[in-house]
Design an enzyme around this catalytic site. Structure first.
Site, mmCIF file in Angstrom:
data_model
loop_
_atom_site.group_PDB
_atom_site.id
_atom_site.type_symbol
_atom_site.label_atom_id
_atom_site.label_comp_id
_atom_site.label_asym_id
_atom_site.label_seq_id
_atom_site.Cartn_x
_atom_site.Cartn_y
_atom_site.Cartn_z
ATOM 1 N N ASP A 37 50.244 21.200 10.525
ATOM 2 C CA ASP A 37 49.508 20.449 11.542
ATOM 3 C C ASP A 37 48.957 19.208 10.852
ATOM 4 O O ASP A 37 48.121 19.311 9.956
ATOM 5 C CB ASP A 37 48.383 21.356 12.069
ATOM 6 N N HIS A 62 40.440 23.843 11.695
ATOM 7 C CA HIS A 62 40.650 25.245 12.057
ATOM 8 C C HIS A 62 41.605 25.908 11.089
ATOM 9 O O HIS A 62 42.392 25.225 10.428
ATOM 10 C CB HIS A 62 41.243 25.301 13.467
ATOM 11 N N GLU A 85 40.914 18.321 9.934
ATOM 12 C CA GLU A 85 41.106 17.134 10.768
ATOM 13 C C GLU A 85 39.755 16.561 11.137
ATOM 14 O O GLU A 85 38.802 17.291 11.379
ATOM 15 C CB GLU A 85 41.914 17.457 12.021
ATOM 16 N N HIS A 90 45.463 27.880 16.284
ATOM 17 C CA HIS A 90 44.014 27.963 16.080
ATOM 18 C C HIS A 90 43.629 29.368 15.650
ATOM 19 O O HIS A 90 43.588 30.291 16.464
ATOM 20 C CB HIS A 90 43.258 27.557 17.347
ATOM 21 N N GLU A 95 44.614 14.047 9.804
ATOM 22 C CA GLU A 95 44.627 15.502 9.621
ATOM 23 C C GLU A 95 45.652 15.926 8.582
ATOM 24 O O GLU A 95 46.763 15.398 8.535
ATOM 25 C CB GLU A 95 44.962 16.176 10.964
ATOM 26 N N ASP A 110 49.623 13.155 16.734
ATOM 27 C CA ASP A 110 49.298 14.487 16.203
ATOM 28 C C ASP A 110 50.423 15.438 16.602
ATOM 29 O O ASP A 110 50.562 15.788 17.772
ATOM 30 C CB ASP A 110 47.957 14.940 16.798
HETATM 31 CO CO LIG Z 1 44.837 20.588 14.186
#
Ligand SMILES: [Co+2]
Length: 448
Positions: free
Chosen positions: A232, A301, A334, A309, A429, A221
């Site tokens: 992300d 998020h 995710e 975030h 994700e 990640d």
């Molecule tokens: Co994330």
């Protein structure tokens, strides 16, 4: 990077019992919209010919070639990515011509957006930001596809993390070593390499000797940012076929979330769709069959500039969270599947940190904390960083100062999040842009 569900919100969750071994939801052949061919040789071949064909008669064509030859003194620009990846992505796609993500038209009452003049105008206003996201996404794809080919059992987590981070920094053209450089482009957050029962936020600290094993399930990640626009995106690697179903469940669940997401959609409904797909799978590991559970205290998020975030969450279990997704939102969708409790707790040594956006104005008494905060502000701002990133900036003996910043609420620590020992977890994700005219799955590749 995973967002953790606050305990308060968790109490409100109406968690369904696992819907048993329901029949598998049809696998959703995820379209691979992105990844235009970027490695095909193009007109630079002409230079090559010109360079070789030194002597010979001077036909009109040859003259033209000769002319080209002059500019040859400038270094020839590569037209394909190198191995390991070191070629600037902005050089492979000049003038902001980065590949688009997978573009999905809005449906039903939002169908008008595809052609609506006002929405198209709003979309155009954001062109620069969208280009930054596409730029970051292309760096992510190129680095992760190199990582997928090259990561092998027997490697240390440190060399895996550094391989990814060196790639991201080279492809964005920002080593992050000079003050402020990491804020221009580079790592959006540290490379998570979380293994087996650990689901998120593990990356090696200095001196870590962990070696990737043949029987491991590793979540990779990492984030790439360009001018604060963070992509992300995460995937999972396993080397034994017995984990195929676990990975398939989570990939399928993430794609369900991506599909369900849209303007005016309630995040609780997205969570329900994710859970339904996730928990329709089971996986047999070493002779025992496990239901795959959504990890109920992890969630997707929103992403804000320089802030991984945002304020909205995307649960991965059914919930009555009525928060709506809105035009202009950027979401990290995710999902995490587990053969364990489907619930994570803090475990092991912390590596990930980020300065809090609206940090309290505390008078710091510890000089090492003051000094470190200055380094963090200048190099990372509110972007998450890890201890290795402080090491490479030449910081030493900073732990006391760092812990002091954490206890003063100025820096937040993100410890590793793990399910019960002996269980296996997986993650996929994507980052999606809810553009005014279309939903763009910016991080989509032909890998996932
Ligand atoms: Co994330």
């Amino acid at each position: 990077m995973a967002a953790q569900t606050p305990t308060e919100a968790l109490k409100k969750l109406s968690v369904n019992d696992a819907p048993g071994a329901a029949e598998k939801a049809g696998s959703n052949g995820a379209p691979s919209g992105a990844n235009a061919e970027h490695d095909e040789d193009s007109d630079d071949d002409a230079d090559e010919v010109a360079a070789q064909g030194g002597a010979g008669g001077e036909s009109g064509a040859a003259k033209k070639k000769k002319k080209k030859k002059k500019s040859k003194s400038k270094k020839k620009k590569p037209t394909a990515q190198s191995d390991p990846p070191r070629v600037l992505v902005s050089q492979l796609f000049p003038n902001n011509t980065y590949p688009h993500g997978e573009e999905v038209e809005y449906l039903d009452e939002n169908r008008f957006r595809t052609t609506n003049e006002e929405k198209r105008h709003l979309d155009n206003i954001n062109n620069d930001k969208t280009a930054d996201f596409r730029h970051a996404a292309e760096v992510h794809r190129q680095v992760r596809q190199w990582a997928q080919k090259n990561i092998k059992p027997g490697q240390t987590l440190t060399e895996i993390a550094e391989g990814i981070e060196d790639g991201v920094r080279a492809l964005t053209g920002h080593s992050g070593l000079e003050e402020g450089d990491a804020l221009k482009a580079g790592m959006g957050f540290p490379t998570g390499l979380s293994i087996n029962h650990c689901a998120a936020h593990y990356t090696p600290n200095a001196g870590n000797k962990m070696v990737l094993q043949q029987g491991d399930v590793m979540k990779v990640d990492f984030g790439v940012h360009v001018n604060g626009s963070i992509v992300d995106s995460a995937f999972t690697m396993a080397f034994e076929p017995q984990f195929d179903n676990l990975l398939a469940a989570v990939k399928d669940a993430t794609n369900a979330g991506v599909r369900e997401a849209g303007i005016d959609v309630r995040v609780g409904e997205v969570g329900a769709a994710i859970q339904e797909v996730m928990e329709s799978y089971e996986v047999e590991i070493n002779g025992t069959t496990y239901p795959v559970k959504s990890i109920r205290n992890l969630n997707g998020h929103t992403i804000l500039p320089y802030s991984i975030h945002g304020t909205k969450s995307v649960p991965i279990v059914k919930s009555n969270d009525m928060t709506k997704m809105e035009e202009g939102d950027v979401f990290a969708v995710e999902t995490f599947g587990s053969t364990g409790n489907g619930y994570v707790h803090d475990d092991m040594e912390t590596s990930h940190y980020a300065r809090v956006g609206d940090a309290p104005n505390v008078a710091l008494r510890l000089s090492s904390a003051k000094q470190l905060l200055n380094v963090i502000n200048k190099n990372f701002g509110t972007l998450p960083f890890c201890r290795r990133y402080l090491d490479r900036l030449g910081q030493e003996k900073y732990l006391l100062g760092l812990n002091n910043l954490v206890s003063n609420g100025i820096v937040e620590a993100y410890p590793p999040l793990c399910d019960k020992k002996g269980s296996y977890t997986a993650q996929y994700e994507h980052t999606i842009l809810l553009r005014p005219t279309v939903k763009e799955v910016i991080s989509r590749g032909d890998d996932y």
